[in-house]
Scaffold this motif. Structure first.
Motif, PDB file in Angstrom:
ATOM      1  N   THR A 271       0.917  -1.290  -0.096  1.00 15.08           N
ATOM      2  CA  THR A 271       0.186   0.099  -0.056  1.00 15.08           C
ATOM      3  C   THR A 271       0.750   1.324  -0.076  1.00 15.08           C
ATOM      4  N   VAL A 272       0.688   2.252  -0.881  1.00 19.00           N
ATOM      5  CA  VAL A 272       1.174   3.447  -0.955  1.00 19.00           C
ATOM      6  C   VAL A 272       0.297   4.601  -0.622  1.00 19.00           C
ATOM      7  N   THR A 273       1.091   5.453  -0.140  1.00 12.87           N
ATOM      8  CA  THR A 273       0.223   6.878   0.092  1.00 12.87           C
ATOM      9  C   THR A 273       0.992   7.705  -0.897  1.00 12.87           C
ATOM     10  N   ALA A 274       0.355   8.450  -1.893  1.00 11.03           N
ATOM     11  CA  ALA A 274       0.950   9.285  -2.762  1.00 11.03           C
ATOM     12  C   ALA A 274       0.360  10.718  -2.966  1.00 11.03           C
ATOM     13  N   GLU A 275       1.096  11.783  -3.430  1.00 11.19           N
ATOM     14  CA  GLU A 275       0.888  12.988  -3.525  1.00 11.19           C
ATOM     15  C   GLU A 275       1.246  13.317  -5.016  1.00 11.19           C
ATOM     16  N   PHE A 276       0.281  14.068  -5.808  1.00  6.69           N
ATOM     17  CA  PHE A 276       0.581  14.414  -7.073  1.00  6.69           C
ATOM     18  C   PHE A 276       0.498  16.017  -7.246  1.00  6.69           C
ATOM     19  N   ASP A 277       1.411  16.594  -7.469  1.00  2.23           N
ATOM     20  CA  ASP A 277       1.236  18.170  -7.696  1.00  2.23           C
ATOM     21  C   ASP A 277       1.077  18.258  -9.308  1.00  2.23           C
TER      22      ASP A 277
ATOM     23  N   THR B 220      -3.611  10.592  -2.838  1.00  2.00           N
ATOM     24  CA  THR B 220      -4.432   9.449  -3.056  1.00  2.00           C
ATOM     25  C   THR B 220      -3.562   8.294  -2.681  1.00  2.00           C
ATOM     26  N   TYR B 221      -4.242   6.932  -2.790  1.00  2.00           N
ATOM     27  CA  TYR B 221      -3.632   5.753  -2.343  1.00  2.00           C
ATOM     28  C   TYR B 221      -3.806   4.707  -3.344  1.00  2.00           C
ATOM     29  N   GLY B 222      -2.786   3.814  -3.360  1.00  2.00           N
ATOM     30  CA  GLY B 222      -2.833   2.828  -4.211  1.00  2.00           C
ATOM     31  C   GLY B 222      -2.184   1.312  -3.532  1.00  2.00           C
ATOM     32  N   GLU B 223      -2.924   0.219  -3.831  1.00  2.00           N
ATOM     33  CA  GLU B 223      -2.677  -0.874  -3.367  1.00  2.00           C
ATOM     34  C   GLU B 223      -2.253  -2.013  -4.547  1.00  2.00           C
ATOM     35  N   ALA B 224      -1.868  -3.011  -3.995  1.00  2.00           N
ATOM     36  CA  ALA B 224      -1.605  -4.226  -4.986  1.00  2.00           C
ATOM     37  C   ALA B 224      -0.877  -5.301  -4.396  1.00  2.00           C
ATOM     38  N   MET B 225      -1.023  -6.563  -5.127  1.00  2.00           N
ATOM     39  CA  MET B 225      -0.377  -7.589  -4.853  1.00  2.00           C
ATOM     40  C   MET B 225       0.332  -8.285  -6.058  1.00  2.00           C
TER      41      MET B 225
ATOM     42  N   ASN C 230       5.556  -1.120  -7.784  1.00  3.10           N
ATOM     43  CA  ASN C 230       5.176  -0.733  -9.032  1.00  3.10           C
ATOM     44  C   ASN C 230       3.780  -0.451  -9.321  1.00  3.10           C
ATOM     45  N   LYS C 231       2.886  -1.839  -9.165  1.00  4.62           N
ATOM     46  CA  LYS C 231       1.631  -1.872  -9.502  1.00  4.62           C
ATOM     47  C   LYS C 231       0.766  -0.853  -8.444  1.00  4.62           C
ATOM     48  N   ALA C 232       1.028  -0.872  -7.476  1.00  4.62           N
ATOM     49  CA  ALA C 232       0.341   0.153  -6.305  1.00  4.62           C
ATOM     50  C   ALA C 232       0.713   1.677  -6.686  1.00  4.62           C
ATOM     51  N   MET C 233       1.772   1.967  -7.089  1.00  4.72           N
ATOM     52  CA  MET C 233       2.010   3.495  -7.601  1.00  4.72           C
ATOM     53  C   MET C 233       1.215   3.691  -8.747  1.00  4.72           C
ATOM     54  N   SER C 234       1.173   2.912  -9.802  1.00  6.08           N
ATOM     55  CA  SER C 234       0.497   3.164 -10.836  1.00  6.08           C
ATOM     56  C   SER C 234      -1.045   3.113 -10.553  1.00  6.08           C
ATOM     57  N   ALA C 235      -1.619   2.140  -9.622  1.00 13.10           N
ATOM     58  CA  ALA C 235      -2.894   2.561  -9.194  1.00 13.10           C
ATOM     59  C   ALA C 235      -3.176   3.911  -8.498  1.00 13.10           C
ATOM     60  N   ALA C 236      -2.420   4.222  -7.669  1.00  8.80           N
ATOM     61  CA  ALA C 236      -2.390   5.553  -7.075  1.00  8.80           C
ATOM     62  C   ALA C 236      -2.490   6.586  -8.312  1.00  8.80           C
ATOM     63  N   TYR C 237      -1.762   6.591  -9.193  1.00  5.36           N
ATOM     64  CA  TYR C 237      -1.684   7.647 -10.470  1.00  5.36           C
ATOM     65  C   TYR C 237      -2.848   7.662 -10.986  1.00  5.36           C
ATOM     66  N   LYS C 238      -3.394   6.471 -11.404  1.00  6.47           N
ATOM     67  CA  LYS C 238      -4.596   6.070 -12.199  1.00  6.47           C
ATOM     68  C   LYS C 238      -5.780   6.709 -11.565  1.00  6.47           C
ATOM     69  N   TYR C 239      -5.861   6.533 -10.171  1.00  9.48           N
ATOM     70  CA  TYR C 239      -7.192   7.075  -9.549  1.00  9.48           C
ATOM     71  C   TYR C 239      -7.119   8.454  -9.226  1.00  9.48           C
ATOM     72  N   ALA C 240      -5.865   8.856  -9.088  1.00 13.32           N
ATOM     73  CA  ALA C 240      -5.661  10.448  -8.993  1.00 13.32           C
ATOM     74  C   ALA C 240      -6.375  11.132 -10.218  1.00 13.32           C
TER      75      ALA C 240
END
Length: 238
Positions: free
Chosen positions: A81-87, A101-106, A114-124
């Motif tokens: 699980t990652v917590t990410a900020e996007f400027d 936003t947040y991203g999680e992956a297995m 990598n998958k978790a960061m991609s999920a965070a970007y996608k939903y942001a």
């Protein structure tokens, strides 16, 4: 009066163009067979629009949590699980707006982060630009099977018309061992995913899969015998 920051105009401009095209759900989960919008589709749609309207999206990972779990088959799985900020930054004047936003992956290997960061970007991106799609939103794309409650609400009970966990695991193991294509199996039984196989068809499915497994094993034995028969006796070093 000072000039208004241009960041919101840039976001609105990108949002306006995406409202016309959207991003359709062209990717498909091969196991559960649901449609979704992959990260590549998001990049392909956003990249030219961000460049056109002078908008930069700069990621920053605030926090990461990794846990090791075990699959039903006993294989190790890494849950991240990652917590990410996007400027979101307007190149015209440097004004910005930050989205968290947040991203999680297995993953079984080294791709969970990598998958978790991609999920965070996608939903942001989905939330910031309100990107439309052809179908329902992504929360509806994944079907969660919640066990029904008993009449007194004391906890989950098994639906007798559906496979229980042991039956599902048995079917999935046989499918893998027999080398049967999951999509072909689901089409044969007219179901969206293996877990939706009715319990009434469990026995028939098991018999058929065991038959396919025997056919596979016999084919492998025949191939091995043919391979040995092709060996020239003169080539054997004894």
């Amino acid at each position: 009066m000072s000039e208004a920051p241009k960041i919101y105009a840039a976001i609105a401009a990108v949002q306006g163009e995406l409202a016309q095209s959207g991003i359709s759900k062209d990717s498909e989960n091969t196991f559960d067979r649901y449609k979704f919008r992959g990260i590549d589709a998001v990049y392909n749609a956003l990249s030219p629009l961000l460049a056109k309207h002078g908008l930069c999206v700069l990621p920053r990972i605030i926090e990461r949590d990794c846990q090791e779990r075990v699959s039903k088959k006993g294989d190790p799985m890494f849950y991240v699980t990652v917590t990410a900020e996007f400027d979101f930054v307007a190149s015209a004047d440097g004004s910005k707006h930050t989205v968290r936003t947040y991203g999680e992956a297995m993953d079984r290997g080294d791709k969970a982060t990598n998958k978790a960061m991609s999920a965070a970007y996608k939903y942001a991106a989905f939330m910031a630009f309100a990107i439309p799609t052809e179908g329902d939103n992504d929360a509806d794309a994944t079907t969660h099977d919640v066990a029904p409650q008993d009449r007194r609400g004391n906890g989950p009970r098994h639906d007798p018309d559906m496979l229980d966990e042991a039956q599902l695991a048995h079917i999935q193991t046989l499918i893998e061992q027999a080398g049967v294509d999951v999509k072909a199996f689901c089409e044969a039984y007219k179901i969206r995913a293996v877990k939706f196989l009715p319990s009434a068809k469990f026995g028939r499915a098991v018999d058929r899969l065991k038959e396919k497994l025997r056919e596979k094993q016999e084919a492998e034995k025949t191939a091995k015998r043919n391979e040995l028969a092709d060996i020239d006796a003169d080539d054997v070093p004894f």
